[in-house]
Design a protein around this motif. Structure first.
Motif, PDB file in Angstrom:
ATOM      1  N   ILE A 191       4.585 -65.159  37.951  1.00 22.85           N
ATOM      2  CA  ILE A 191       3.783 -65.700  36.852  1.00 22.85           C
ATOM      3  C   ILE A 191       3.578 -64.691  35.731  1.00 22.85           C
ATOM      4  O   ILE A 191       3.258 -63.529  35.957  1.00 22.85           O
ATOM      5  N   ALA A 199       2.532 -69.521  32.713  1.00 19.26           N
ATOM      6  CA  ALA A 199       1.500 -70.430  33.227  1.00 19.26           C
ATOM      7  C   ALA A 199       0.215 -70.334  32.424  1.00 19.26           C
ATOM      8  O   ALA A 199      -0.194 -69.247  32.016  1.00 19.26           O
ATOM      9  N   TYR A 203      -4.226 -71.334  41.025  1.00 18.16           N
ATOM     10  CA  TYR A 203      -2.885 -70.833  41.344  1.00 18.16           C
ATOM     11  C   TYR A 203      -2.881 -70.112  42.683  1.00 18.16           C
ATOM     12  O   TYR A 203      -1.912 -70.217  43.460  1.00 18.16           O
ATOM     13  N   ALA A 243       3.660 -75.736  38.986  1.00 19.90           N
ATOM     14  CA  ALA A 243       4.259 -74.479  39.432  1.00 19.90           C
ATOM     15  C   ALA A 243       4.698 -74.569  40.900  1.00 19.90           C
ATOM     16  O   ALA A 243       5.790 -74.109  41.263  1.00 19.90           O
ATOM     17  N   PHE A 263       7.443 -68.276  35.865  1.00 14.31           N
ATOM     18  CA  PHE A 263       6.617 -69.205  35.098  1.00 14.31           C
ATOM     19  C   PHE A 263       5.880 -68.524  33.948  1.00 14.31           C
ATOM     20  O   PHE A 263       5.457 -67.381  34.049  1.00 14.31           O
ATOM     21  N   VAL A 303       4.307 -73.956  32.688  1.00 15.22           N
ATOM     22  CA  VAL A 303       3.583 -74.903  33.543  1.00 15.22           C
ATOM     23  C   VAL A 303       2.127 -74.932  33.115  1.00 15.22           C
ATOM     24  O   VAL A 303       1.537 -73.909  32.784  1.00 15.22           O
TER      25      VAL A 303
END
Length: 305
Positions: A214, A193, A204, A179, A191, A173
């Protein structure tokens, strides 16, 4: 005799067992990517990890990498004219296949007639795989990380749900909004990220996406400025990834590449994405801790190193 010996070595390698990542559910996937300070360095094969005879975004290439080292794979989903999701980094076929033109101008049936090229431009026996095929293949073997190309978020979400694949498919993402969409729709999703700045980190946190979901991509270079982000992310239990694909993989001197790969982990990164994952794995052998709670996730065959 020399030719015979080389052929025997090649055949032996082709028969070598796959070195897999043993992750059974989303809880284990999150634990695998949780930073503890005593973790095993993780290798990611960028587009699978290309080498002579093995094209990018190809199941045979993934298996070739896994015959040398446990790794996960960043891959590139794209849409055909009739909305089949296939693996292809470029919007066009020219660089990586013996076809020409846009992927989106062909139906899946039409794309089947083309063959993939290896990194030296040689046409191989391998065809373009669908995302469905790769998701099915990867279960019980590895993790695949889907980059964001032209596939709508809703279609990607439906693919993961169709295959019940959140335990072995993670999503790249580029924004907190992407996300958040997936997090709200796919239980347990993980993710990769883009979190290269404090501003992105704050984004985030404001989006309400938990850090346990993440793994952070912090950039393509080893530089002192990364330490601030490493410290901030590690304090939140987040592993950090450097991608060597646009930088250190391009170095022509193998020793320089080896040193750069080693320095990536020495300077604080936890994951290294590379076009040359087999080479990376060999370079960092001495950096793998003798004991780690994360070792249980790595099914290694030391004879294949």
């Amino acid at each position: 005799m020399l030719i015979s010996s080389i052929c025997n070595q090649v055949l032996a390698q082709q028969k070598a067992p796959l070195q897999t990542l043993k992750i059974k559910n989303t809880r284990e996937l999150h634990d695998f990517f949780k930073y503890t300070g005593l973790d095993v360095p993780i290798v990611s094969g960028h587009r699978g990890g290309t080498t002579k005879g093995f094209p990018e975004n190809c199941i045979a290439t993934f298996e070739n990498t896994l015959r040398h080292t446990p790794a996960f794979f960043e891959i590139d989903p794209r849409l055909t004219k009739d909305s089949v999701v296939v693996l292809m980094h470029d919007a066009t076929l020219d660089r990586t296949t013996n076809g020409t033109g846009k992927v989106s101008d062909y139906t899946w049936a039409e794309l089947k007639k083309f063959k993939l090229k290896d990194p030296e431009g040689n046409v191989t026996e391998y065809g373009i795989p669908t995302l469905d095929e790769v998701i099915t293949w990867s279960k019980g073997k590895t993790i695949i990380n889907l980059d964001k190309k032209d596939v709508p978020l809703a279609m990607t979400m439906k693919k993961l749900k169709k295959h019940n694949a959140a335990a072995h498919v993670m999503l790249t993402v580029h924004t907190p909004e992407q996300a958040k969409y997936y997090y709200d729709n796919i239980p347990g999703v993980m993710f990769s990220a883009f979190v290269k700045t404090k501003k992105e980190l704050e984004g985030y946190e404001k989006a309400g996406v938990p850090w346990s979901s993440i793994m952070a991509y912090v950039g393509p270079e080893n530089k002192p400025e990364n330490k601030e982000m490493y410290d901030l992310l590690h304090a939140r239990g987040v592993m950090c990834m450097i991608s060597a694909a646009p930088t250190y993989d391009k170095l022509t001197d193998p020793e320089a590449r080896k040193k750069a790969y080693q320095q990536t982990f020495e300077m604080g990164a936890d994951v290294l994405e590379s076009d040359l994952p087999i080479e990376v794995a060999a370079a960092i052998q001495a950096q793998i801790p003798k004991t780690s709670k994360k070792a249980k996730y790595f099914n290694r065959n030391t004879q294949a190193q």
